[in-house]
Design a protein around this motif. Sequence first.
Motif, mmCIF file in Angstrom:
data_model
loop_
_atom_site.group_PDB
_atom_site.id
_atom_site.type_symbol
_atom_site.label_atom_id
_atom_site.label_comp_id
_atom_site.label_asym_id
_atom_site.label_seq_id
_atom_site.Cartn_x
_atom_site.Cartn_y
_atom_site.Cartn_z
ATOM 1 N N GLU A 51 -75.156 -24.886 -129.971
ATOM 2 C CA GLU A 51 -76.585 -24.592 -129.813
ATOM 3 C C GLU A 51 -76.790 -23.475 -128.803
ATOM 4 O OE1 GLU A 51 -78.917 -25.722 -131.688
ATOM 5 O OE2 GLU A 51 -77.650 -27.158 -132.738
ATOM 6 N N ASP A 52 -77.926 -22.776 -128.919
ATOM 7 C CA ASP A 52 -78.187 -21.592 -128.107
ATOM 8 C C ASP A 52 -78.886 -21.855 -126.780
ATOM 9 O OD1 ASP A 52 -77.076 -19.915 -130.036
ATOM 10 O OD2 ASP A 52 -78.985 -19.622 -131.046
ATOM 11 N N TRP A 53 -79.636 -22.934 -126.664
ATOM 12 C CA TRP A 53 -80.427 -23.185 -125.464
ATOM 13 C C TRP A 53 -79.602 -23.980 -124.469
ATOM 14 C CZ3 TRP A 53 -85.036 -20.785 -124.873
ATOM 15 C CH2 TRP A 53 -85.536 -20.149 -126.003
ATOM 16 N N ASP A 54 -79.766 -23.653 -123.177
ATOM 17 C CA ASP A 54 -78.898 -24.217 -122.141
ATOM 18 C C ASP A 54 -79.498 -25.366 -121.352
ATOM 19 O OD1 ASP A 54 -76.534 -22.346 -122.242
ATOM 20 O OD2 ASP A 54 -78.149 -20.897 -121.974
ATOM 21 N N VAL A 55 -80.790 -25.285 -121.042
ATOM 22 C CA VAL A 55 -81.425 -26.264 -120.153
ATOM 23 C C VAL A 55 -82.787 -26.634 -120.714
ATOM 24 C CG1 VAL A 55 -82.236 -26.718 -117.806
ATOM 25 C CG2 VAL A 55 -80.368 -25.117 -118.166
ATOM 26 N N VAL A 56 -83.145 -27.906 -120.571
ATOM 27 C CA VAL A 56 -84.494 -28.351 -120.909
ATOM 28 C C VAL A 56 -85.006 -29.215 -119.767
ATOM 29 C CG1 VAL A 56 -83.754 -30.403 -122.202
ATOM 30 C CG2 VAL A 56 -85.975 -29.347 -122.685
ATOM 31 N N LEU A 57 -86.292 -29.040 -119.457
ATOM 32 C CA LEU A 57 -86.908 -29.900 -118.451
ATOM 33 C C LEU A 57 -88.169 -30.506 -119.032
ATOM 34 C CD1 LEU A 57 -89.685 -28.763 -116.801
ATOM 35 C CD2 LEU A 57 -88.056 -27.000 -116.190
ATOM 36 N N THR A 58 -88.445 -31.724 -118.607
ATOM 37 C CA THR A 58 -89.685 -32.408 -118.954
ATOM 38 C C THR A 58 -90.300 -32.907 -117.664
ATOM 39 O OG1 THR A 58 -88.777 -33.123 -121.080
ATOM 40 C CG2 THR A 58 -90.734 -34.269 -120.287
ATOM 41 N N ALA A 59 -91.478 -32.371 -117.357
ATOM 42 C CA ALA A 59 -92.225 -32.786 -116.180
ATOM 43 C C ALA A 59 -93.495 -33.484 -116.639
ATOM 44 C CB ALA A 59 -92.575 -31.568 -115.322
ATOM 45 N N VAL A 60 -93.937 -34.467 -115.866
ATOM 46 C CA VAL A 60 -95.177 -35.175 -116.172
ATOM 47 C C VAL A 60 -96.110 -35.031 -114.973
ATOM 48 C CG1 VAL A 60 -96.226 -37.417 -116.681
ATOM 49 C CG2 VAL A 60 -94.027 -36.794 -117.713
ATOM 50 N N VAL A 61 -97.331 -34.567 -115.268
ATOM 51 C CA VAL A 61 -98.391 -34.421 -114.269
ATOM 52 C C VAL A 61 -99.672 -35.025 -114.844
ATOM 53 C CG1 VAL A 61 -97.377 -32.379 -113.178
ATOM 54 C CG2 VAL A 61 -98.978 -32.091 -115.062
ATOM 55 N N PRO A 62 -100.647 -35.365 -113.989
ATOM 56 C CA PRO A 62 -101.856 -36.020 -114.478
ATOM 57 C C PRO A 62 -102.739 -35.151 -115.381
ATOM 58 C CG PRO A 62 -101.559 -36.514 -112.163
ATOM 59 C CD PRO A 62 -100.555 -35.452 -112.518
ATOM 60 N N THR A 63 -102.918 -33.874 -115.050
ATOM 61 C CA THR A 63 -103.868 -33.037 -115.790
ATOM 62 C C THR A 63 -103.269 -31.665 -116.103
ATOM 63 O OG1 THR A 63 -104.841 -31.969 -113.837
ATOM 64 C CG2 THR A 63 -105.791 -34.107 -114.523
#
Length: 97
Positions: A51-63
């Motif tokens: 696969e070509d993509w190296d990093v993924v992030l998932t952040a959760v914020v209220p708004t």
Amino acid sequence: MVKHIVTFKLKGTREERLRVAAAFRDALLELPAVIDCLQSMEVGINENPAEDWDVVLTAVVPTMEDVAVYANHPAHVAAAGLLAGHKDSRACVDYEF
């Protein structure tokens, strides 16, 4: 609640990309302790060399406004700076859930 999902494609050899990705991950995982609106942070480094993509992030914020608060926070800006000169591509999706 808003999920902020970002994926990065990095430049360099696989070893260079993994080194940069690990430093970036470690910096991001410290952010919930210093950014009040950041409720959670998950970071994954791609283990599939096909696969070509190296990093993924998932952040959760209220708004949706908190996405900007998070993005402009000095600790986040410093973490993002670790990708300087290494980032090839970035894709982002923000959605309410």
